[in-house]
Scaffold this motif. Structure first.
Motif, mmCIF file in Angstrom:
data_model
loop_
_atom_site.group_PDB
_atom_site.id
_atom_site.type_symbol
_atom_site.label_atom_id
_atom_site.label_comp_id
_atom_site.label_asym_id
_atom_site.label_seq_id
_atom_site.Cartn_x
_atom_site.Cartn_y
_atom_site.Cartn_z
ATOM 1 N N ASP A 57 94.020 -82.013 103.305
ATOM 2 C CA ASP A 57 92.612 -82.298 103.556
ATOM 3 C C ASP A 57 92.346 -83.802 103.572
ATOM 4 O OD1 ASP A 57 91.932 -79.649 103.804
ATOM 5 O OD2 ASP A 57 91.257 -79.421 101.731
ATOM 6 N N GLY A 61 91.149 -85.736 106.848
ATOM 7 C CA GLY A 61 89.752 -86.111 106.694
ATOM 8 C C GLY A 61 88.820 -84.926 106.770
ATOM 9 N N SER A 62 89.275 -83.777 106.267
ATOM 10 C CA SER A 62 88.482 -82.541 106.342
ATOM 11 C C SER A 62 87.263 -82.614 105.425
ATOM 12 C CB SER A 62 89.351 -81.339 105.966
ATOM 13 O OG SER A 62 90.453 -81.217 106.845
ATOM 14 N N HIS A 63 86.332 -81.710 105.655
ATOM 15 C CA HIS A 63 85.096 -81.703 104.874
ATOM 16 C C HIS A 63 84.989 -80.491 103.946
ATOM 17 C CE1 HIS A 63 83.188 -85.156 106.887
ATOM 18 N NE2 HIS A 63 83.835 -84.740 107.968
ATOM 19 N N THR A 64 85.403 -79.316 104.415
ATOM 20 C CA THR A 64 85.273 -78.117 103.586
ATOM 21 C C THR A 64 86.597 -77.368 103.513
ATOM 22 O OG1 THR A 64 84.510 -76.842 105.509
ATOM 23 C CG2 THR A 64 82.823 -77.808 104.076
ATOM 24 N N PRO A 69 83.184 -78.009 99.354
ATOM 25 C CA PRO A 69 83.686 -79.324 99.770
ATOM 26 C C PRO A 69 85.145 -79.515 99.357
ATOM 27 C CG PRO A 69 81.520 -79.523 98.740
ATOM 28 C CD PRO A 69 81.978 -78.108 98.509
ATOM 29 N N CYS A 70 85.899 -80.194 100.210
ATOM 30 C CA CYS A 70 87.278 -80.524 99.841
ATOM 31 C C CYS A 70 87.282 -81.301 98.529
ATOM 32 C CB CYS A 70 87.935 -81.359 100.937
ATOM 33 S SG CYS A 70 88.093 -80.501 102.514
ATOM 34 N N ARG A 73 86.433 -84.911 98.408
ATOM 35 C CA ARG A 73 85.064 -85.231 98.812
ATOM 36 C C ARG A 73 84.092 -85.210 97.638
ATOM 37 N NH1 ARG A 73 84.607 -87.485 103.936
ATOM 38 N NH2 ARG A 73 86.034 -86.423 105.376
ATOM 39 N N GLY A 78 87.493 -88.576 94.923
ATOM 40 C CA GLY A 78 88.037 -89.491 95.910
ATOM 41 C C GLY A 78 89.555 -89.456 95.982
#
Length: 246
Positions: A57, A61-64, A69-70, A73, A78
């Protein structure tokens, strides 16, 4: 961190260990110890999956992931997630040592997990390198490249590893079951084709993530098949639509 990343999926990989072992025992009732050891190996694979996903992830750069949320994220996580992924990975071998050190197949288990991790990391490398090339020239993608990526990145750890663990528990030599490996790798390839389709057309509320394969220039099954079927004008349109000059 463990509660957020390890459970929550379908657990198919972990469940496959005990299901496969039951089949290898020809329907005989499993002892409590056998059930425990098979479940332990199953959870080791789920920990491996969590480790891969946390790092994947970040790289994508994934979001979910799994409807949330990943991990990286989240506020105050971080890039600490990189170290969290390493912790997830290291716990696998601590678990194996605690519960399997006295088993005759212990060394084979270590070799198996190490080899599958290497294969998966190699598949991830192929994926990332191919994506960089695809950003420059989409037409470099092909079905053979897609197949190589998914076999290493997905098929070995998702389909072969659970069954191989069960075979070792049953006292089998993995070298005698190359046909089993070949069939499972084919199943893993088919699974990834389905996943590529769902990444584009699946409902995020159902599949638990927002697909990003197209915007990430991934060598997915959809784009490979589109390139196979397209004429020259359609290929140019496909390249333009992805902001690529062929």
């Amino acid at each position: 961190m463990l509660d957020y990343n390890v459970p929550g999926g379908k657990l198919n990989r972990g469940l496959s260990v005990i299901d496969s072992y039951k089949l290898l025992k020809d329907g005989k009732e499993l002892s409590d110890d056998e059930v425990f050891l098979a479940c332990t190996l199953g959870w080791c694979i789920e920990w491996l999956q969590a480790y891969f996903l946390v790092l994947d992830d970040i790289m994508d750069g994934s979001h979910t992931r799994r409807g949330q949320p990943c991990w990286f994220r989240l506020p105050k996580v971080g890039m600490i997630a990189v170290n969290d992924g390493l912790i997830l990975r290291n716990q696998i071998f601590r678990i194996l040592k605690k519960h399997f050190r006295g088993k005759p197949y212990y060394v084979d288990l270590l070799d198996l997990f190490n080899e599958v991790e290497f294969q998966t990391a190699s598949g991830q490398m192929l994926d990332l390198i191919t994506t960089l090339e695809g950003e420059k020239d989409l037409l470099k993608y092909s079905l053979s490249i897609h197949r190589r990526i998914v076999q290493y990145k997905t098929a070995y750890y998702s389909f072969y590893l659970p069954v191989a663990c069960a075979l070792l528990m049953a006292g089998e030599n993995l070298d005698n079951h190359t046909d089993v490996k070949n069939v499972l790798v084919e199943m893993g390839t088919y699974f990834q084709v389905q996943d590529d389709y769902l990444d584009c057309f699946g409902d995020p509320e159902v599949i638990g993530k927002v697909g990003t394969d197209i915007e990430d220039f991934k060598c997915s099954w959809l784009v490979v098949k589109a390139l196979e079927r397209a004429d020259d004008d359609q290929k140019k349109l496909l390249c333009v639509s992805r902001n690529i000059t062929s």
